[in-house]
Write a protein that holds these residues in place. Structure first.
Motif, short mmCIF file in Angstrom:
data_model
loop_
_atom_site.label_atom_id
_atom_site.label_comp_id
_atom_site.label_asym_id
_atom_site.label_seq_id
_atom_site.Cartn_x
_atom_site.Cartn_y
_atom_site.Cartn_z
N ASP A 560 36.85 47.47 38.99
CA ASP A 560 38.02 48.26 39.36
C ASP A 560 39.28 47.83 38.61
OD1 ASP A 560 38.40 45.83 40.53
OD2 ASP A 560 38.85 46.59 42.54
N PRO A 604 36.63 51.99 41.78
CA PRO A 604 35.40 51.70 41.03
C PRO A 604 34.66 52.93 40.52
CG PRO A 604 35.55 50.27 42.95
CD PRO A 604 36.67 51.26 43.07
N ARG A 607 35.70 54.20 36.98
CA ARG A 607 35.82 53.25 35.87
C ARG A 607 35.51 53.87 34.52
NH1 ARG A 607 32.23 47.79 35.35
NH2 ARG A 607 30.66 49.30 34.65
#
Length: 636
Positions: A560, A604, A607
């Motif tokens: 993250d 996340p 990404r």
């Protein structure tokens, strides 16, 4: 003789004024023809005996009385005679004691706080403002300032019971008592405290304000080096120095929040040394520097909500438990960006002024309304090559020029820590060498500071960091051995990390000709140890710049976050963050830093989208062979 008088009140002219003596007043504090508030202590056939204080008593003859009195009654009297044997003769003044304008008379000589060190055992009175009220298990301790200093005044009731409960913070008062030595420093043992109002209050306040204004004026030492780019910042730094000196003179605690890296520490520690010296000079209490100054590191290069919540909670507790004012917050090597504003807004609900000295790319429109003072080279057309450590060394000298000799190597350490390529670096290195630090020794200090900061985490490590920086360190041998130990371990751990990571580094050549290196630091670098992701990325980047001699961009990324480093490519990381926020819905993009060094956070699940968008922006960036990264060894 003490002849303090009250101003005209609501109950008549100055003819209606009667002096109210403090309990310790003696015959030296009275004069014939003056009027006093007295208490009847005895009734006899030929008159009444009255007390003006614990030691001043006399007779009002029955021929001088207009009314009858009982023991304990108040009466206004005029002193008509002081006999050769010391006996005092009074006559009644036909005035209702409840309607009289009372002039509180303190026992002793008028004194200024700055002179109390030579007056142990003397009876004195002080006039000034209450800046702290601390209830101990014994006395109530009032800290009083008069512009020449701040002294604790201990007032005793029953153990742990609040003395003079009507007195509040910022009241202007007259305090009388005896000067005593407490922990080898002056303290006033209180006899009486009275609140001043009206003309008396205004007179004392004006005198105190004038003295504080003069004492708050910073010095103007010659700069350590000649540097025209720095000149425009000096006026801004002087304004910060004035505000910090004023906070000390007001008895306001100071909390310094600094980025937990080499430049941040090189900025915060000189200011700490200067302010602690000033606090010791102003406050009679030898423990004042420990209670009134705190240096607090921040892992992120901005003020996180976790930090502000902790700071605000401690400040409110200190206000209640120790009777302190709320603190002044001084942001160092952070505090200039939009990311700081949520924390600043939390403090805006309270009386907590905020100052910032920083060299990260600022957002003045966002932070300007929330800061009392803001110093940043970008605001004067300069950039990050003027590090915060360089600025704060000059700031510290404006607060206390006596520490100059101790600071001559610190700007060079700050510049090396942030890899500044400023033209002035050569002169700073020469200055440091003349003070006994060659460039190799300075680089060792940089590594030692970085290593220590990593393991200290949220602790300031005051003694350890001071010894590593060789600032106010009384043992040169200890400094040398400590730096050698920390620096060698730092280099060993970096070498191990890069050796393990090297085989997992991805490389590609961008369309603009720059090399792009990527490393998944979550999966291919050790976690929760030194070096952290930011340091790992920076060290990898430096190696690739040295190997290729070409423009290089390096990305270290985790689930993250991503850490960015660039040399020879005109990136604008704060602007890239703003664009990504607009372009990638639901990615939760935040971050920033300097133009060519920074970090970005995201959710996340976004990404790959974020990293792909970053690479697209990097491919379109212009190359600049003269642009060399100067900056941060962030811990990421």
């Amino acid at each position: 003789m003490n002849s303090s008088t009250a101003s005209d009140g609501d109950h008549g002219s100055r003819e209606g004024v009667a002096k109210d003596l403090a309990p310790g007043c003696t015959s030296d504090d009275i004069e014939e023809g003056a009027r006093y508030v007295a208490t009847v202590n005895g009734v006899v056939e030929y008159g009444v005996f009255v007390d003006l204080s614990e030691v001043v008593s006399g007779l009002v003859h029955e021929s001088k009385l207009d009314s009858t009195y009982e023991i304990g009654d108040e009466i206004v009297v005029e002193l008509v005679e002081i006999r050769e044997n010391g006996d005092l003769g009074f006559e009644e003044v036909a005035t209702d004691p409840d309607r009289v304008n009372r002039a509180d008379i303190a026992h002793g000589d008028s004194a200024r706080i700055g002179s109390l060190g030579d007056r142990t055992g003397d009876a004195v009175y002080l006039e000034g403002d209450v800046v702290q009220i601390k209830q101990t298990a014994g006395p109530t301790v009032f800290s009083i300032r008069d512009g020449t200093g701040i002294v604790p005044c201990a007032a005793f009731e029953a153990a742990g019971v609040r003395a003079y409960p009507d007195i509040e913070l910022d009241d202007t008062v007259r305090v009388s008592g005896t000067v005593e030595a407490h922990d080898d420093a002056p303290q006033l043992e209180v006899e009486t405290v009275s609140i001043l109002d009206g003309e008396e209050r205004e007179t004392v306040r004006a005198r105190v304000d004038e003295a504080v204004e003069a004492a708050a004026t910073p010095t103007d030492p010659e700069p350590l080096i000649e540097w025209p780019a720095f000149d425009a910042l000096r006026e801004d730094l002087a304004a910060v120095a004035r505000r910090l000196r004023r906070a000390v003179l007001e008895g306001r605690p100071i909390r310094v929040r600094h980025h937990a890296d080499g430049d941040g520490m090189c900025a915060a520690l000189p200011v700490q040394l200067a302010l602690e010296n000033l606090i010791s000079e102003v406050h009679a209490d030898p423990d004042a520097p420990r209670h009134l100054f705190k240096r607090l590191p921040s892992k992120a290069p901005y003020y996180e909500m976790e930090d502000v919540t902790r700071d605000l909670n401690f400040a409110l507790e200190d206000e209640v438990r120790h009777g302190q004012r709320l603190p002044l917050l001084f942001m160092v090597d952070n505090g200039s960006t939009e990311e700081d504003t949520p924390a600043y807004r939390a403090l805006a609900q309270y009386d907590i002024p905020i100052l910032a000295v920083d060299h990260h790319h600022p957002d003045p429109d966002a932070v300007g309304p929330l800061l009392e003072e803001h110093v940043n080279p970008y605001l004067h057309g300069e950039d990050y090559r003027i590090t915060t450590g360089m600025m704060c060394v000059e700031l510290a000298r404006m607060i206390d020029p006596s520490i100059t000799d101790d600071l001559e190597h610190v700007p060079a350490v700050a510049g090396l820590a942030d890899r500044s390529k400023a033209d002035a670096m050569e002169r700073y290195l020469e200055l440091a060498e003349s003070a006994g630090y060659d460039e190799s020794a300075l680089n060792d200090i940089v590594e030692a500071l970085d290593y220590a900061a990593h393991w200290l985490r949220y602790s300031s490590g005051p003694n350890l960091i001071s010894d590593a920086l060789d600032l106010d360190c009384d043992d040169p041998e200890r400094h040398a051995e400590l730096v050698d130990f920390l620096a060698s371990r730092a280099r060993r751990d970096v070498e191990d990390q890069l050796e393990n990571a090297e085989g997992h580094v991805e490389h590609e050549r961008l369309d603009n000709g720059a090399h792009l290196y990527r490393l998944d630091v979550e999966n291919h670098a050790r976690r929760f140890t030194y070096p952290a992701p930011g340091k790992t990325t920076g060290e990898l980047h430096d190696r690739k710049v040295t190997e290729t001699g070409d423009p290089v961009i390096t990305i270290g990324y985790g689930p993250d976050f991503s850490v960015l480093r660039s040399d020879g490519v005109r990136l604008d990381i704060p602007n890239m963050v703003t664009e990504l926020q607009a372009e990638l819905d639901g990615a939760g993009v935040s971050g920033g830093g300097h133009l060519v060094v920074g970090s970005i956070k995201f959710v996340p699940g976004a990404r790959e989208r974020v990293l792909d968008a970053l690479v697209d922006k990097m491919e379109s960036a212009e190359l600049d062979a003269d642009l060399r990264s100067t900056l941060l060894r962030d811990d990421g």
